[in-house]
Write an enzyme that holds these catalytic residues in place. Structure first.
Site, short mmCIF file in Angstrom:
data_model
loop_
_atom_site.label_atom_id
_atom_site.label_comp_id
_atom_site.label_asym_id
_atom_site.label_seq_id
_atom_site.Cartn_x
_atom_site.Cartn_y
_atom_site.Cartn_z
N ARG A 122 8.41 -30.47 38.41
CA ARG A 122 9.53 -30.58 39.36
C ARG A 122 10.81 -29.92 38.84
NH1 ARG A 122 11.48 -36.97 39.13
NH2 ARG A 122 11.90 -36.94 36.94
N ASN A 172 27.67 -52.09 52.76
CA ASN A 172 28.49 -52.94 53.64
C ASN A 172 29.42 -52.08 54.50
OD1 ASN A 172 31.19 -52.72 52.40
ND2 ASN A 172 30.23 -53.73 50.64
N SER A 187 38.44 -56.67 53.01
CA SER A 187 37.23 -57.18 52.38
C SER A 187 36.36 -57.97 53.37
CB SER A 187 37.56 -58.03 51.15
OG SER A 187 38.43 -59.06 51.52
N ARG A 201 29.63 -45.91 44.91
CA ARG A 201 29.09 -46.84 43.92
C ARG A 201 28.84 -48.24 44.44
NH1 ARG A 201 33.29 -45.16 39.29
NH2 ARG A 201 34.59 -45.03 41.14
N ARG A 216 34.75 -39.86 54.24
CA ARG A 216 34.72 -38.86 53.16
C ARG A 216 33.73 -37.73 53.47
NH1 ARG A 216 36.14 -40.00 47.68
NH2 ARG A 216 35.32 -37.91 47.31
N ARG A 220 32.57 -51.90 54.98
CA ARG A 220 33.78 -51.32 54.41
C ARG A 220 33.46 -50.02 53.66
NH1 ARG A 220 37.81 -54.37 50.12
NH2 ARG A 220 39.58 -52.98 50.43
N SER A 229 10.42 -41.05 44.64
CA SER A 229 10.41 -40.25 43.42
C SER A 229 10.08 -38.79 43.74
CB SER A 229 9.38 -40.83 42.45
OG SER A 229 9.13 -39.90 41.43
N GLN A 230 10.74 -37.88 43.02
CA GLN A 230 10.50 -36.44 43.23
C GLN A 230 9.04 -36.06 42.94
OE1 GLN A 230 12.95 -33.54 43.78
NE2 GLN A 230 13.63 -35.26 45.01
N ARG A 231 8.37 -36.93 42.18
CA ARG A 231 6.95 -36.67 41.88
C ARG A 231 6.11 -36.61 43.15
NH1 ARG A 231 6.27 -41.61 38.68
NH2 ARG A 231 7.99 -41.32 37.26
#
Ligand SMILES: Cc1cc2nc3c(=O)[nH]c(=O)nc-3n(C[C@H](O)[C@H](O)[C@H](O)COP(=O)(O)OP(=O)(O)OC[C@H]3O[C@@H](n4cnc5c(N)ncnc54)[C@H](O)[C@@H]3O)c2cc1C
Length: 468
Positions: free
Chosen positions: A166, A182, A74, A100, A192, A184, A108-110
């Site tokens: 879209r 961060n 940590s 997460r 991954r 970690r 934005s995709q707009r």
């Protein structure tokens, strides 16, 4: 009491300008090293930081010993990076935003211009399908323009026209985002993604490793792919073989939700958690008292926690003891928003063209359903072609309108937050429809605990109905 500023993040260019020759010493490892030693060194933390600042190599050795030697990982969370990412596909963003404990803000995709802004994945080029793929991108660009103009001509405003046109954009469309993470979580992310079957994500992992690894080598120490992570795709193939062939899936054209599981006797459990936290009763005694209260008094007890609530307040932590598991079927456009809710557990299947496509009302109103269906059919053909030669990369040509099934596991506290943002008038239509469905199901099973599940726009009215 003393509260002192230990550090904060400033943009890399300023650091470079101010640091000059000492740029190599400008590392967040100093903060981590000083905090790492708090637990064992009697000196004040500012003295420890001073020492780390003077001898960075010693601070790095100390970090390595504490984080990796002792497993006190940590410590690495005190070093934080801000990373700009541009030119990455929407498909790859889905994998990145699975992490997460990072923060993301996306363009934005707009505001993405279809036509230039898409990737040509390495796997597709190697499979000799670059022409098919680029041909599809060209067709989608033309269809997108026509769709946008038709929606506008049907009377919708510019924002709605961009937002709904879209649905024609492919997952190969590039995105741009800022990420704060961060050390970690970053190390985990790199390892991954370095093990990921998609070349684009492996490239992303390698770039992340070079931008952050050089600045904090003692904290981002094991960014390599691992056999454990690399084995996952083959294990999924085995699971598929074990499970046997899937039955026929039914195509739909909007978001769907099924409430698969909910904490039994949820209102009683919620009242019991409130009693538990407010008294010295054991949980079983709290459950007995909650049961004895009867429905009306239980509802009043739960509502009492919300009497002073404002639209931006969260409900109490006890609501986290109530869990709801949904199976939802949503378009990629809707999933892009759903996946941003980090306090939920999201397990998604691959996109499945046989689940159909989500169709915005504005597209129906503009009489352009056929155009969207034809684009989906065309992209489905390229998807199948890529699937036969480069299976891992087959999702790139799919559209924002294509759908997937997702298990969305959420606690009642987070569902409140989700409802405030996503049942609200400002939310995009598909996620709003989904959130409304999910909340209606929760209200059915948890009538007292769900009384104020609603968007920000209807909060005052709902609260008035409840408390008068
Ligand atoms: C109308 C609308 C427009 C949007 N437009 C954009 C856009 O253009 N670009 C874009 O990138 N996103 C956009 N979003 C997404 C939005 O910014 C959020 O990322 C998304 O709604 C998830 O909600 P959340 O971040 O509040 O938290 P969740 O991930 O759902 O977490 C729930 C709560 O936990 C807490 N929390 C979670 N993680 C942290 C953390 N790291 N630090 C502190 N607290 C934390 C917060 O209290 C948070 O509210 C939009 C959302 C809406 C509703």
């Amino acid at each position: 009491m003393k509260v002192r500023l230990g550090g904060y993040n400033i943009d890399a260019k300023t650091i470079r300008e101010l640091a000059g020759d000492r740029y190599g010493d400008m590392t967040p490892e100093i903060i981590s090293a000083s905090y790492a030693r708090i637990s064992r060194d009697p000196r004040e933390v500012s003295r420890l930081r001073e020492e780390a600042r003077k001898d960075i190599e010693k601070a790095r050795k100390s970090n390595t010993a504490i984080v990796f030697g002792l497993g006190h990982s940590s410590i690495a969370e005190h070093a934080v990076f801000n990373i700009d990412v541009m030119g990455i596909s929407r498909l790859a963003v889905e994998a990145v935003e699975q992490f997460r404990l990072a923060s993301f803000t996306e363009k934005s995709q707009r505001y993405i211009r279809l036509g230039r802004d898409f990737v040509v994945p390495e796997e597709i080029a190697k499979a000799g399908l670059k022409r098919d793929f680029k041909g599809l991108m060209k067709r989608l660009t033309e269809s997108y323009k026509s769709m946008y103009e038709s929606i506008r001509a049907a009377g919708e405003d510019d924002e709605t026209a961009k937002e709904d046109a879209r649905y024609l954009m492919p997952l190969a469309t590039t995105a741009q985002f800022g990420m704060t993470v961060n050390a970690r979580e970053l190390e985990y992310m790199i390892s991954r993604l370095a093990s990921h079957p998609l070349a684009e994500l492996r490239e992303f992992a390698s770039k992340l490793s070079s931008v952050a690894g050089g600045i904090a080598p003692s904290l981002v120490k094991y960014p390599d792919p691992t056999d454990y992570f690399k084995a996952a795709p083959a294990i999924r193939v085995d699971i598929r073989r074990t499970a046997g062939r899937a039955g026929k899936s039914l195509a739909g054209d909007g978001p769907e939700a099924i409430l698969i599981d909910v904490t039994p006797d949820a209102d009683k459990r919620l009242a019991a958690s409130l009693i538990f936290a407010s008294t010295s009763m054991s949980h079983s005694e709290s459950m007995r008292r909650a049961a004895k209260l009867g429905k009306r008094r239980r509802a009043a007890l739960i509502a009492s926690t919300m009497e002073k609530m404002k639209p931006h307040d969260s409900v109490w932590r006890e609501f986290e003891n109530i869990r709801l598991l949904y199976e939802v079927t949503v378009s990629s456009s809707c999933f892009a928003q759903l996946k941003r809710h980090r306090m939920a557990t999201i397990i998604s299947q691959d996109y499945l063209p046989s689940l159909g496509i989500s169709i915005p009302d504005s597209v129906r109103k503009a009489g352009k359903v056929k155009l969207l269906r034809e684009a989906a059919e065309l992209s489905g053909r390229v998807y199948r072609k890529i699937g036969s030669r480069a299976e891992n990369a087959r999702d790139y040509p799919l559209l924002n309108a294509h759908r997937r099934r997702v298990l969305f596991d959420i606690n009642l506290r987070e569902l409140y937050h989700f409802s405030r943002m996503r049942c609200d008038i400002h939310a995009q239509w598909e996620i709003r429809r989904l959130a409304d469905l999910m909340c209606a199901m929760a209200e059915d099973k948890i009538p007292s605990g769900s009384v104020l599940l609603c968007g920000k726009d209807s909060f005052d009215r709902r609260k008035k109905d409840l408390f008068g």
